[in-house]
Write a protein that holds these residues in place. Structure first.
Motif, PDB file in Angstrom:
ATOM      1  N   LEU A  34      -3.028 -11.934  -3.409  1.00 51.61           N
ATOM      2  CA  LEU A  34      -1.671 -11.568  -3.023  1.00 51.61           C
ATOM      3  C   LEU A  34      -1.451 -10.061  -3.153  1.00 51.61           C
ATOM      4  CD1 LEU A  34       0.426 -14.430  -4.674  1.00 51.61           C
ATOM      5  CD2 LEU A  34      -0.794 -14.393  -2.494  1.00 51.61           C
ATOM      6  N   ILE A  35      -0.420  -9.585  -2.460  1.00 52.77           N
ATOM      7  CA  ILE A  35      -0.051  -8.172  -2.501  1.00 52.77           C
ATOM      8  C   ILE A  35       1.292  -8.032  -3.194  1.00 52.77           C
ATOM      9  CG2 ILE A  35       0.531  -6.119  -1.152  1.00 52.77           C
ATOM     10  CD1 ILE A  35      -1.281  -7.177   1.068  1.00 52.77           C
ATOM     11  N   MET A  36       1.310  -7.246  -4.276  1.00 50.04           N
ATOM     12  CA  MET A  36       2.558  -6.876  -4.930  1.00 50.04           C
ATOM     13  C   MET A  36       2.931  -5.481  -4.458  1.00 50.04           C
ATOM     14  SD  MET A  36       1.939  -8.103  -8.891  1.00 50.04           S
ATOM     15  CE  MET A  36       3.654  -7.829  -9.359  1.00 50.04           C
ATOM     16  N   GLY A  37       4.065  -5.364  -3.787  1.00 49.58           N
ATOM     17  CA  GLY A  37       4.521  -4.056  -3.324  1.00 49.58           C
ATOM     18  C   GLY A  37       5.343  -3.369  -4.395  1.00 49.58           C
ATOM     19  N   ILE A  73       7.631  -8.370  -4.430  1.00 50.19           N
ATOM     20  CA  ILE A  73       8.152  -7.008  -4.587  1.00 50.19           C
ATOM     21  C   ILE A  73       8.347  -6.769  -6.077  1.00 50.19           C
ATOM     22  CG2 ILE A  73       9.920  -5.362  -3.906  1.00 50.19           C
ATOM     23  CD1 ILE A  73       8.319  -6.615  -1.564  1.00 50.19           C
ATOM     24  N   ASP A  74       7.634  -5.788  -6.630  1.00 56.15           N
ATOM     25  CA  ASP A  74       7.674  -5.504  -8.061  1.00 56.15           C
ATOM     26  C   ASP A  74       8.660  -4.365  -8.312  1.00 56.15           C
ATOM     27  OD1 ASP A  74       6.758  -6.013 -10.704  1.00 56.15           O
ATOM     28  OD2 ASP A  74       5.499  -4.221 -10.613  1.00 56.15           O
ATOM     29  N   VAL A  75       9.824  -4.702  -8.846  1.00 59.48           N
ATOM     30  CA  VAL A  75      10.923  -3.748  -9.012  1.00 59.48           C
ATOM     31  C   VAL A  75      10.955  -3.223 -10.441  1.00 59.48           C
ATOM     32  CG1 VAL A  75      13.420  -3.408  -8.818  1.00 59.48           C
ATOM     33  CG2 VAL A  75      12.252  -4.985  -7.252  1.00 59.48           C
ATOM     34  N   ALA A 109      10.131 -12.949  -2.825  1.00 64.82           N
ATOM     35  CA  ALA A 109       9.623 -13.148  -4.181  1.00 64.82           C
ATOM     36  C   ALA A 109       9.653 -11.796  -4.882  1.00 64.82           C
ATOM     37  CB  ALA A 109       8.203 -13.698  -4.142  1.00 64.82           C
ATOM     38  N   VAL A 110      10.345 -11.733  -6.008  1.00 66.58           N
ATOM     39  CA  VAL A 110      10.544 -10.471  -6.715  1.00 66.58           C
ATOM     40  C   VAL A 110      10.038 -10.601  -8.145  1.00 66.58           C
ATOM     41  CG1 VAL A 110      12.221  -8.710  -7.380  1.00 66.58           C
ATOM     42  CG2 VAL A 110      12.621 -10.093  -5.326  1.00 66.58           C
TER      43      VAL A 110
END
Length: 297
Positions: A34-37, A73-75, A109-110
């Motif tokens: 998976l890719i976490m942006g 999305i990694d906030v 998905a955050v």
């Protein structure tokens, strides 16, 4: 959600503000890396500090990352770069919670990148599906208890100390053996305390109390970390040790190509997810890695 792919496609329409499709950790895609942006809602992150500080700008960028192919999305509202100073928890929450709430409402998905237990709880309440704590729960004594009480998915990173002192702690006889053992011990400690191992992930913590040689050694022996038996996150994107491979003084974006290559190699060696700034290039690199694996079969 019976059709994860359809749900992800549906939530990536930036103009579709009424979807309110909620994602869970269990509904994330399976069978590929998976890719976490990365979405830094900060003033001082090493790569893009200040660029997405306004909530409207951060939300728009989160939607762009998802449209480009980010699965998560990694906030984060507090920089963890070397030497970074801590900010007030209230300030961190004012930065990240509205962004998480809106992105989750859009069906993304955050995850929340935080070392503060109260921020983790607020983020989960706002719709985050993962807590990404670079300290592995060591910075805030309440973090483990909070995660256990909420039964929240939790990324446990290898960590030896805070940003202002971590470089002085980069001393190892064998970084792979020692970092691997320390991370494994931390996981075991959290499980004994009551954390659900089915909702735990690990991150070897590239750049945290590690120099360039340490980072490369860990990447070259990523199997030591996959052997822990939990999903592995690799966060190498745009870090200094990759910057050493491009021209001195080059802009951060020039690190994206080598970051994507690193992500593809991490995928080949078992990474569950890669945490990156440039999603589009990474997605292409992971597609190559995936086809390569298919060819090998």
């Amino acid at each position: 959600m019976t059709d994860v792919g359809a749900a992800f496609s549906r939530r990536r329409r930036p103009d579709d503000s009424a979807d309110d499709v909620r994602v869970t950790y269990e509904s994330l895609p399976h069978g590929r890396t998976l890719i976490m942006g990365v979405l830094n809602v900060t003033t001082d992150s090493f790569s893009d500090g200040g660029r997405w500080l306004r909530a409207e700008a951060a939300i728009a960028h989160g939607l762009e990352l998802a449209a480009a192919g980010a699965d998560i999305i990694d906030v984060g509202g507090e920089s963890t770069r070397p030497g970074a100073r801590r900010i007030a928890v209230a300030e961190e929450q004012s930065r990240v919670v509205p962004v998480i709430q809106e992105l989750a409402r859009r069906g993304l998905a955050v995850s929340v990148d935080t070392m503060n237990a109260s921020t983790a709880e607020a983020a989960i309440g706002a719709g985050a599906v993962l807590v990404n704590d670079v300290s592995g729960g060591l910075s805030d004594a309440q973090m483990a208890e909070t995660i256990i009480r909420l039964d929240a998915p939790f990324i446990v990173s290898h960590w030896r100390g805070p940003s202002d002192t971590m470089n002085s702690r980069a001393t190892y006889g064998n970084v792979v053996a020692e970092a691997g053992a320390e991370l494994e011990y931390r996981v075991a400690e959290l499980v004994v305390r009551g954390m659900n191992p089915d909702r735990m992930l690990v991150d070897p913590g590239l750049g945290f109390s590690k120099n360039s040689a340490h980072n490369w050694a860990i990447l070259g022996h990523l199997d030591r970390f996959t052997r822990i038996g939990l999903p592995v996150i690799v966060g190498a994107s745009r870090k200094r040790f990759l910057g050493e491979l491009v021209a001195e003084g080059a802009p951060m974006e020039d690190r994206d190509f080598v970051s994507a290559v690193t992500a593809a190699l991490a995928a080949q060696h078992g990474a569950w997810a890669v945490r990156v700034h440039d999603v589009e290039t990474t997605k292409a690199a992971l597609a190559v890695a995936g086809k390569w694996k298919e060819g090998a079969r």
